[in-house]
Enzyme design. Structure first.
Site, short mmCIF file in Angstrom:
data_model
loop_
_atom_site.label_atom_id
_atom_site.label_comp_id
_atom_site.label_asym_id
_atom_site.label_seq_id
_atom_site.Cartn_x
_atom_site.Cartn_y
_atom_site.Cartn_z
N TYR A 58 -10.20 7.12 -14.68
CA TYR A 58 -10.55 8.29 -14.98
C TYR A 58 -11.98 8.98 -14.74
O TYR A 58 -13.02 8.52 -15.02
CB TYR A 58 -9.90 8.97 -15.90
CG TYR A 58 -8.72 8.64 -15.96
CD1 TYR A 58 -7.67 8.32 -15.68
CD2 TYR A 58 -8.19 9.36 -17.93
CE1 TYR A 58 -6.11 8.84 -16.10
CE2 TYR A 58 -7.05 8.81 -18.27
CZ TYR A 58 -5.85 8.57 -17.38
OH TYR A 58 -4.88 8.04 -17.78
N GLY A 223 1.51 20.62 -16.46
CA GLY A 223 1.18 22.41 -16.14
C GLY A 223 2.30 23.27 -16.15
O GLY A 223 2.13 24.48 -16.47
#
Length: 332
Positions: A58, A223
């Site tokens: 990441y 989300g």
């Protein structure tokens, strides 16, 4: 919250952790701010989200560096999980499971995380050029060396299998059966949410019958289940949702009944309850060995997510969730 030992790892089950990835990877770059991310991680720990989930890829590396700044001050407050096995190049990602690389990657992660031990070290992806037993054996050596406390495996193949009609997570279960012969698996991480329940069929039962922890990734559906996204709003080019088959304007509109159902349930529990909390409570209710790991970039969302552990869904609530229409994607 109850604390149990699962395999070799002390995972706080029935809890909500913090997925740190969105702070520096896969989601809108313009919304990635270091100081705000630090405040978010601290807020999550203050709210009881002890599991911090990251990976060396990441960023790459910047997410571990961010978590390391927090661990330097609050190591005792956190259960840190990171991953190995993927390398990020220019517009591509490749797997590397060679034992020598795994050892070097672990040492590098320890330096970035500013800690002398990783609580849970997960294999992000198996290298098709290296027998998974060899990779897992190298990871097991790290446990013996005191650099790692427990090992986990990230699931693969669900979305591809959904398109092809193959059994979901079949490849992951085969990998799990193989590596279990080398060293115990303490946790499996896989997508699980109201709109992606496929892990319930075989993967979650596999974990439960073996006392293996289950880290529910993307429990808020990237989300969408928070109810804060608007159909057709668009996403930045580097945002993974810009290429996600459920996030086209058409599919976001088609999937609004899922959010509407979660919102109806939330309203029954009071004005301070949100659709996201209902979605997380549903995930936590799938088993005592389940930890939800939603991503968050802001303090508000991290605290709201952590508070979901206080929400108990009724039989009526669960029946309504079960009756929601299945999510649609552009492959349907």
């Amino acid at each position: 919250m109850e604390r149990r030992t699962i395999g070799a790892a002390a995972l706080e089950t029935g809890a909500v952790g913090l997925g740190c990835m969105p702070m520096s990877w896969a989601y809108s770059t313009s919304q990635q701010r270091g100081d705000r991310s630090l405040r978010t991680v601290h807020a999550a720990l203050d709210a009881g989200s002890t599991l911090l989930d990251t990976a060396d890829m990441y960023g790459p590396f910047t997410n571990e560096l961010l978590v390391g700044r927090v661990l330097k001050e609050r190591r005792r407050d956190a259960f840190v999980s990171t991953k190995v096995g993927l390398l990020v190049g220019d517009q591509h990602v490749v797997a590397n499971g060679r034992p020598g690389y795994v050892r070097r990657a672990c040492d590098a992660s320890l330096r970035r995380l500013q800690t002398d031990v990783i609580d849970l070290y997960q294999l992000h992806r198996a290298d098709p050029e290296v027998p998974v037993e060899e990779t897992w054996g190298a990871m097991a050596e790290l446990v013996g060396a005191g650099k790692v406390r427990a090992l986990g495996l990230c699931a693969v193949g669900a979305r591809a299998s959904r398109r092809s009609g193959a059994h979901l997570y079949e490849g992951t279960i085969r990998q799990l059966e193989r590596v279990q012969q080398v060293f115990p698996v303490s946790a499996v991480q896989a997508e699980l949410s109201v709109w992606s329940p496929e892990a319930l069929e075989r993967l979650l039962p596999w974990c439960e019958t073996r006392g293996v922890g289950f880290l529910a990734a993307m429990p808020l559906g990237n989300g969408f289940l928070s109810g804060t996204l608007t159909p057709g709003q668009g996403f930045e080019p580097d945002d993974v949702r810009a290429r996600h088959p459920r996030f086209t304007a058409e599919m976001m509109a088609a999937n609004q009944p899922v959010v509407a159902g979660l919102r109806r349930i939330a309203e029954r529990h009071g004005p301070d309850t949100t659709p996201a909390q209902v979605a997380l409570a549903w995930v936590l209710g799938r088993g005592r060995h389940v930890v939800a790991v939603p991503g968050a970039k802001r303090e508000r969302w991290a605290v709201e997510n952590a508070d979901a552990v206080r929400l108990a869904l009724s039989a009526r609530d669960l029946a309504e969730v079960a009756g929601l229409p299945p999510a649609r994607g552009s492959w349907d």
